[in-house]
Design an enzyme around this catalytic site. Structure first.
Site, PDB file in Angstrom:
ATOM      1  N   GLU A 148      -4.846   2.782  -7.890  1.00 37.46           N
ATOM      2  CA  GLU A 148      -3.796   1.707  -7.068  1.00 37.46           C
ATOM      3  C   GLU A 148      -3.955   0.577  -7.943  1.00 37.46           C
ATOM      4  O   GLU A 148      -4.913  -0.142  -8.101  1.00 37.46           O
ATOM      5  CB  GLU A 148      -4.265   1.473  -5.641  1.00 37.46           C
ATOM      6  CG  GLU A 148      -3.288   0.703  -4.944  1.00 37.46           C
ATOM      7  CD  GLU A 148      -3.649   0.523  -3.486  1.00 37.46           C
ATOM      8  OE1 GLU A 148      -2.763   0.519  -2.627  1.00 37.46           O
ATOM      9  OE2 GLU A 148      -4.736   0.078  -3.300  1.00 37.46           O
ATOM     10  N   CYS A 205       0.684  -1.122  -0.041  1.00 41.67           N
ATOM     11  CA  CYS A 205       0.015   0.121  -0.083  1.00 41.67           C
ATOM     12  C   CYS A 205       0.702   1.281   0.039  1.00 41.67           C
ATOM     13  O   CYS A 205       0.582   2.428  -0.429  1.00 41.67           O
ATOM     14  CB  CYS A 205      -0.872  -0.072   0.996  1.00 41.67           C
ATOM     15  SG  CYS A 205      -0.116  -0.401   2.764  1.00 41.67           S
TER      16      CYS A 205
END
Length: 503
Positions: free
Chosen positions: A405, A308
């Protein structure tokens, strides 16, 4: 199923073979059990596709049993232990981690795909986490303060605060660093005195079962930690909705995090979230290129980009744009792709065929232009879910490869000019996310000014992703709520009670 040494490119340690030849049950109320339904899943080595093990697959029934066990344990002997006794148990668990580092690392490699050098590092860091929070367990304390004026008007009084555990905690962890994610949630929760139901990711169930065995070997009372492998849509959802759960701690996608918040609104469960990221990396013209080339590349390609805090939006000053691109392309081309058990592997497989297809869809879209692919861009043929480390140059802020993402080894590079720090920060902050970031410069003033302007919860200078047990980590904006690690990680699991006594 029958595994042999031929299923792996490197011989596994005897301890790992002992684990693989055993069962992978649930841990509920201090006992290792099959799921109530008898359901089981199969986990595979993402580098080869080989089936590794069957594991018990829990559902809402198993979650209910686990939560009730945790609820009972919260009011049982666990609640009577002193802070120092809890700290001793955490240190014992840390010692067991250190004694089993090799086994834990090998299980992470074959179940997740991460390179061995990284698996070994994270296994050792997990032991450090338990030692660190053992220290905090001994330092949980309240304060005294001035009583209210109207109470003092009637006579002497005393006001003090207590720090108390929130209760039963549901912890839901992802597949990208499965054991570390479990430990960074468990350690502060146990230090605070909470009891836990842990729901590992169904893609990576193995290390959590070994974790449960080490917890029981360390001497934690029955029901303090319960581990239920299962699908997110069934076991995870049941844990979030359970009325006896006081808090949910979740690490995963922003989309699922929003669903969890909505589910917890009805009974106002406490929620902490560590969610997605699209972290900026800003490279100024005076950056030390010998450090910036590998450092910026690894900001993206670390853990195959499946993390992340990956620095995947790269902003490079025009004066060094071509030089840095050339250096990073050469670095990416030199990275060894292969099974994580090989000592020289730098890029392992992605977690699944589905994730590989998702990552390649972004690469293929970028290939269509007007951006340029200057490194990688292919999925090697053969077994395993591999994608080459890929650099997409000349990107613009509106491209999906920049905005979304990807969770894979794909870097999007943009050029900037001038030295207006506010303008540069506006580019870096043009994102829904705000988890991490890094600044590369040899100018101390520029470094601090830029770090202050980046809207992220964690910013590094001349390095990226500088995480540690003592350093708070968490996000701004849609990257989450709350902080893990450090003292802030302990505070997530504590309530403050104020007490006033008229004397």
């Amino acid at each position: 199923m029958t595994l042999t040494a031929a299923d792996f490119p490197v011989e596994l340690s005897p301890g790992t073979w002992d684990v693989l030849r055993g069962d992978f049950p649930l841990l509920i109320d201090g006992k290792f059990v099959s799921s109530a339904s008898g359901a089981a899943g199969v986990t595979h080595d993402p580098a080869t596709g080989a089936a590794l093990a069957d594991f018990a697959l829990g559902d809402a029934v198993d979650v209910d049993l686990a939560v009730r066990a945790a609820h009972k344990a919260f009011g049982g002997p666990w609640s009577k232990l002193s802070h120092f006794e809890r700290a001793r148990l955490l240190r014992k668990l840390a010692d067991l981690f250190e004694a089993n580092t090799q086994v834990l690392a090998e299980l992470e490699v074959i179940d997740n795909g991460m390179p061995m050098w990284l698996a070994g590092l994270t296994a050792r860091n997990n032991a450090e986490l338990f030692h660190y929070y053992a220290g905090w367990a001994e330092r949980i304390e309240g304060t005294t303060t001035t009583p209210p004026a109207h109470v003092l008007a009637a006579g002497e009084a005393l006001t003090y605060t207590l720090r108390e555990p929130v209760g039963v905690v549901g912890q839901i962890v992802p597949w990208n660093v499965p054991l570390s994610m479990a430990c960074l949630k468990l350690a502060p929760a146990l230090a605070a005195g909470c009891t836990v139901v842990l729901k590992p990711a169904e893609e990576t169930p193995l290390s959590a079962v070994v974790l449960g065995r080490l917890i029981m070997e360390a001497g934690f009372p029955e029901g303090v930690v319960n581990i239920v492998n299962g699908d997110g849509a069934t076991a995870g959802a049941a844990l979030v909705r359970h009325p006896l759960v006081s808090k949910i701690s979740f690490t995963g996608s922003t989309e699922v995090g929003k669903l969890i918040v909505r589910e917890c609104a009805d009974d106002l469960k406490k929620v902490s979230l560590e969610l997605g990221g699209k972290s900026p990396v800003i490279v100024f013209p005076d950056a030390d290129m010998a450090k910036a080339v590998p450092g910026v590349a690894m900001a993206t390609f670390f853990l195959q980009g499946q993390n992340c805090m990956a620095g995947t939006r790269i902003f490079v000053h025009a004066d060094i744009y071509d030089e840095l691109l050339e250096g990073m392309a050469a670095f990416a081309g030199s990275m060894k792709i292969g099974h994580g058990l090989h000592a020289d592997t730098m890029i392992g497989p992605l977690i699944s065929a589905k994730q590989k297809a998702r990552v390649m869809s972004y690469v293929d879209e970028a290939r269509a232009g007007p951006a340029r692919i200057v490194a990688g861009g292919k999925a090697p043929e053969g077994p395993g879910h591999f994608v080459e480390p890929t650099i997409v140059a000349d990107t613009t802020p509106d491209m999906r490869v920049v905005r979304e993402e990807i969770f894979g080894p794909v870097m999007a590079v943009q050029r900037f000019e001038g030295d207006d720090l506010d303008a540069i920060a506006a580019m870096a902050n043009d994102s829904d996310f705000g988890l991490s970031g890094s600044v590369w410069t040899q100018d101390l003033s520029t470094a601090h000014k830029m770090a202050a302007r980046v809207r992220s919860g964690h910013v590094s200078v001349n390095t990226h992703g500088a995480v540690g047990a003592n350093i708070p980590f968490g996000g701004f904006k849609q990257s989450g709520w709350g902080r893990e690690f450090g003292r802030e990680g302990l505070d997530l699991y504590l309530e403050t009670k104020a007490v006033t006594v008229a004397l």
